[in-house]
Design an enzyme around this catalytic site. Structure first.
Site, PDB file in Angstrom:
ATOM      1  N   GLU A 236       0.832  -1.204   0.000  1.00  0.00           N
ATOM      2  CA  GLU A 236       0.000   0.000   0.000  1.00  0.00           C
ATOM      3  C   GLU A 236       0.870   1.259   0.000  1.00  0.00           C
ATOM      4  OE1 GLU A 236      -2.520   0.421   3.447  1.00  0.00           O
ATOM      5  OE2 GLU A 236      -3.362   2.296   2.739  1.00  0.00           O
ATOM      6  N   GLY A 334      -2.624  34.657  -8.001  1.00  0.00           N
ATOM      7  CA  GLY A 334      -4.032  34.736  -7.569  1.00  0.00           C
ATOM      8  C   GLY A 334      -4.899  33.702  -8.255  1.00  0.00           C
TER       9      GLY A 334
END
Ligand SMILES: Cc1cc2nc3c(=O)[nH]c(=O)nc-3n(C[C@H](O)[C@H](O)[C@H](O)COP(=O)(O)OP(=O)(O)OC[C@H]3O[C@@H](n4cnc5c(N)ncnc54)[C@H](O)[C@@H]3O)c2cc1C
Length: 376
Positions: A236, A334
């Site tokens: 995993e 932004g």
């Protein structure tokens, strides 16, 4: 580093991910939706049981192959990759690695075709990092085990048909795993969790209230749960690192595109050396994480895997993924902070990679423990 077969697999999954997984990704994230139909389509590629033999409907690939699938899905939609990991590794690979022939024949074909969705339930509300301290109990009465307890943060839990569940079967941390079907009496799905990221991968609580599980659904042998857990956890940790690499790759690609297009002071922002430094760092981290993860996958495939190597790639790939996403947002300015672009989603998804499958702190504890034991 990759064989021709691995390259072919990577290309196939990339093409599939671009065509099928990318288009709905942003909308699914926005409304915290889940797209179970994608499982059928991944199943048609033979990848739902990517690591298991073809006679069960699997893809017969190795751990490196599974990692590449995670990487390519993670590059376009980390949520889909996470749900795919819970299904194909935590459930399917687990049943194949630890189950007996009757269990494999009964459960694997439907899981590999996508007819059934899989999950794995180890974590509990009060036992996360200390998974071995779990409180869910399984008590044998006649030919059935009765499971009582709660599991927390279970990926695919809302939609899963077949769940590998860990429970205490005695004193002194004797733990066993069970294959639970959602139709078993006493099983119910609890609250679906509202999350920061990985929003298109459903996570929920599962409740076992004297859930009746036939004796033959003990996965493998009784009291073998801790060994099974250890074996599956390494796989995993390596395969989940593929998702981190995919996210970091996407962050770099989006940053490069933007740095070439966006102009300030009359020139592309990619001409500014401070932006170039961020791009160069992202590339360096990504290539280092990829090399380490592929090395860990190859070692696991060669039977030479170790907890320290699996944990090292998990901790490194997850942390550079978060850093790469932060750089991507900085480069997009932004716009990077707004949902019209994907990089803010990448960051929210990346953060989970430092928590799920064992936190970064726990990985470091494991690495140090193994290093000290071997007197290095
Ligand atoms: C989206 C999502 C999906 C998940 N999917 C699954 C799933 O499918 N199946 C499943 O079983 N579980 C799943 N998990 C659970 C996940 O594996 C746990 O969240 C994780 O192991 C951490 O456990 P915890 O959240 O209880 O944190 P805790 O163990 O309570 O840790 C809290 C903090 O303490 C630190 N800490 C704890 N112990 C130590 C220590 N010994 N040394 C130093 N620091 C320590 C941790 O690093 C962390 O910073 C999922 C979680 C999430 C958020």
């Amino acid at each position: 580093m990759l064989t021709r077969e691995h390259e072919l697999l990577k290309d196939t999954v990339r093409e599939f991910a671009e065509r099928e997984v990318r288009p709905p990704a942003r909308d699914l994230d926005e409304r915290q939706g889940f797209n179970p139909a994608i499982f059928h389509r991944i199943g048609s590629l033979g990848l739902l049981g990517v690591t298991i033999p073809e006679n069960f409907g699997g893809g017969d690939m190795d751990i490196l192959g599974a990692t590449l699938c995670m990487e390519e899905l993670g590059r376009v939609c980390a949520s889909t990759a996470l749900s795919y990991l819970a299904h194909s590794i935590l459930c399917v690979h687990n049943i194949h690695a630890n189950g007996n022939e009757a269990q494999k024949n009964k459960y694997l074909p439907d899981l590999c075709s996508g007819k059934k969705i899989g999950a794995m339930a180890m974590t509990e509300p009060d036992h996360g990092s200390d998974a071995m301290g779990l409180e869910t109990k399984a008590v044998l009465e006649g030919n059935e085990y009765y499971l009582t307890g709660r599991k927390m943060f279970i990926t695919n839990g809302t939609d899963a048909d077949t769940i590998v569940v860990y429970a205490s079967t005695g004193n002194d941390r004797q733990i066993s795993s069970f294959i639970v079907e959602k139709k078993f009496s006493g099983f119910s799905v609890g609250k679906k969790l509202s999350k920061l990221g990985m929003r298109a991968s459903p996570t929920c609580e599962l409740i076992f209230d004297r859930c009746r599980v036939p004796k033959e659904n003990v996965l493998g042998k009784l009291h073998e749960g801790i060994d099974q857990m250890q074996r599956t956890l390494n796989v995993e940790r390596i395969t989940i690192s593929g998702i981190s690499i995919g996210i970091a790759q996407a962050a770099l690609e989006d940053s490069l595109d933007y740095a070439k297009e966006r102009k300030q002071f009359g020139k592309p922002i990619g001409d500014f050396q401070l932006v170039q430094k961020m791009l160069a760092d992202m590339y360096t981290w990504l290539e280092a994480a990829r090399s380490l993860t592929y090395r860990a996958a190859k070692a696991q495939d060669a039977g030479e895997g170790s907890t320290s190597l699996a944990s090292a790639c998990k901790v490194y790939a997850s942390e550079i993924a978060t850093q790469a996403c932060l750089h991507a947002i900085q480069i997009l300015g932004g716009y990077g902070y707004c949902k019209d672009y994907n990089v803010e989603r990448y960051l929210r998804d990346a953060k989970l990679m430092e928590i799920g499958a064992g936190t970064s702190e726990v990985q470091r504890v494991l690495i140090a423990k193994q290093l000290l034991k071997s007197n290095l």
